[in-house]
Design an enzyme around this catalytic site. Structure first.
Site, short mmCIF file in Angstrom:
data_model
loop_
_atom_site.label_atom_id
_atom_site.label_comp_id
_atom_site.label_asym_id
_atom_site.label_seq_id
_atom_site.Cartn_x
_atom_site.Cartn_y
_atom_site.Cartn_z
N ASP A 204 0.95 -1.25 -0.06
CA ASP A 204 -0.09 0.13 -0.15
C ASP A 204 0.98 1.25 0.08
OD1 ASP A 204 0.79 -0.42 2.73
OD2 ASP A 204 -0.72 0.56 3.54
N GLU B 32 0.40 -1.48 5.64
CA GLU B 32 1.42 -0.86 6.68
C GLU B 32 1.12 0.66 6.88
OE1 GLU B 32 5.27 1.02 7.84
OE2 GLU B 32 3.84 1.52 5.97
N GLU C 235 11.83 -2.30 4.95
CA GLU C 235 12.11 -0.70 4.42
C GLU C 235 13.02 -0.13 5.44
OE1 GLU C 235 8.59 1.87 4.49
OE2 GLU C 235 7.72 0.60 5.74
N HIS D 243 5.86 9.90 1.43
CA HIS D 243 4.57 10.98 1.91
C HIS D 243 4.68 12.40 1.32
CE1 HIS D 243 3.89 7.88 5.49
NE2 HIS D 243 4.47 7.17 4.57
C1 AME Z 1 1.26 3.36 14.94
S1 AME Z 1 1.12 2.81 13.22
C2 AME Z 1 1.36 4.06 12.40
C3 AME Z 1 2.57 3.77 11.38
C4 AME Z 1 3.06 4.96 10.74
N1 AME Z 1 4.18 4.45 10.04
C5 AME Z 1 5.07 5.24 8.99
C6 AME Z 1 6.41 4.69 8.30
O1 AME Z 1 4.97 6.35 9.02
C7 AME Z 1 3.60 5.90 11.64
O2 AME Z 1 4.69 5.72 12.45
O3 AME Z 1 2.95 6.89 12.04
ZN ZN Z 2 6.79 2.24 4.14
ZN ZN Z 3 4.93 5.20 4.44
#
Ligand code: AME
Ligand code: ZN
Ligand code: ZN
Length: 405
Positions: free
Chosen positions: A78, A148, A176, A376
């Protein structure tokens, strides 16, 4: 590198064009694409749905010693949503745009860095090794997980609890990392743990012109002040160089951000309730349970409800010394490529945390050095040469870790 780089690029573009974008990823087309790859490479194909419509796809290349613990090459399928109006090229066309010097091309698409480059490089590396007539000692499992980007709760989290996962008998995993604007490749051997906490205060109401006591906002304010002070202390540590003069990384400290504020109905009405939500990322060196207790005590002291919407309580790290033969093999391989690695704690949360907690040592790597961090972001891209070099990187690294005795 793959013998036919044009075809390798075409397959990457095909993968990038599949709209596996949250919140409604097209996993069906993605699974069909992966099945096609498995067929071409004669890999065993499995798709497990622990939640309907959210497939965990496993492509297996059996090793010459299949009883040895296997190697997982993990990637998520995703990608995060786009603000299309801010993109110079359509985010799911994967347009190739020549660089100014004409020596390379940028491939613009959501997911190029995060993390379809990695998932496609695994496939291309296997293809190249097969073309070279190679067999590897350990079995490889190329794992493609959903969701993910929204926490992995319906993907890797469920997969690691399954009998199918246990049957893989995994001994080591790659997953990753993140691009690096500097010349080194970042290797993540652990992660900071998310602690997402909400404080809800309730209090007296009344006319906004009066001295109302014990209001919701009055109870919430010292909590916000306390956490903002903690934030500043950690920020000060972050800005202080290490003893050797090197800069600290985010993984070395705990960050706190006030990300939710909810209260009020009308400006002259003292509200009955007020909520503050924080995104806290705990560095693995602190005691997570003690930290959590501190937040609960803080709420209690001010008569405020505390709710944890995410709390990761495990701080398992992957060894990066001779005690871990996969690390030794990995490091030897990248040294041989003339690539310098920089060891770090990942600042956010990836699916590696589920693997590490399940007892599978994992390293997070995205072989993008001297590259802007675009995950992102608008106009996410990788260059054609970065992708082709990435295939070369995995050809070497996969052989090294899969041939560990
Ligand atoms: C707690 S679940 C959220 C997952 C998300 N992962 C990334 C890589 O942005 C984050 O760390 O905000
Ligand atoms: Zn990622
Ligand atoms: Zn990501």
């Amino acid at each position: 590198m793959a013998s036919d780089s044009r075809a390798a690029v075409a397959r990457f573009i095909e993968y990038l064009r599949i709209k596996t974008v949250q919140p409604n990823p097209d996993y069906e087309t993605c699974t069909a694409y992966l099945r096609q790859q498995a067929d071409e490479l004669k890999l065993k194909f499995q798709a497990h749905e622990y939640v309907a419509g959210k497939p965990v796809v496993v492509l297996t290349w059996e090793g010459t010693e299949p009883s040895l613990p296997s190697i997982i090459l993990n990637s998520h399928t995703d990608v995060v949503p786009v603000f299309e109006e801010f993109w110079d090229y359509p985010p799911f066309d994967a347009e190739m745009v020549p660089t100014e010097d004409g020596k390379d091309s940028r491939i613009y698409a959501r997911g190029t860095q995060d993390m379809k480059i990695v998932g496609q490089c695994y496939l291309e590396a296997v293809r190249a090794l097969q073309e070279q007539g190679k067999r590897l000692r350990r079995t490889l499992h190329l794992v493609y997980v959903p969701d993910e980007e929204i926490g992995g709760h319906d993907g890797m989290s469920k997969f690691v609890e399954s009998p199918e996962f246990k049957a893989l008998n995994a001994g080591f995993a790659l997953d990753e990392g993140m691009a690096n604007p500097e010349s080194t490749v970042r290797v993540f051997y652990g992660e900071r743990a998310p602690c997402w906490v909400k404080f809800r205060a309730r209090g007296n109401v009344g006319h906004g012109s009066q001295f109302i006591e014990n209001t919701a906002a009055e109870k919430l304010t010292p909590i916000i002040s306390h956490l903002m002070q903690f934030r500043q202390e950690q920020f000060d540590i972050f800005k202080t160089p290490n003893a050797d003069g090197s800069a600290r990384t985010l993984g070395d400290v705990t960050t706190t951000n006030l990300t939710l504020l909810e209260s009020g109905v009308q400006q002259n009405v003292v509200p009955e309730s007020a909520l503050a939500g924080f995104d806290i990322r705990m560095t693995p060196s602190i005691d997570y349970q003690e930290f959590r207790q501190g937040l609960e005590d803080l709420g209690k002291k001010h008569g405020v409800e505390v709710e944890f919407t995410q709390f990761w309580g495990d701080n398992t790290l992957t060894s990066t010394d001779e005690s871990n033969p996969f690390w030794t093999a990995f490091k030897g391989a990248v040294d041989g490529l003339g690539v310098e690695v920089f060891k770090e704690i990942f600042p956010a949360a990836t699916d590696s945390r589920y693997l590490r907690r399940a007892g599978v040592p994992a390293l997070g790597v995205t072989p993008l050095a001297n590259a802007p961090i675009l995950l992102h972001d608008h106009n996410e891209f990788v260059t054609r040469n970065e992708y082709l070099d990435g295939i070369g990187f995995y050809i070497t690294v996969i052989q090294a870790v899969a041939n560990v005795k």
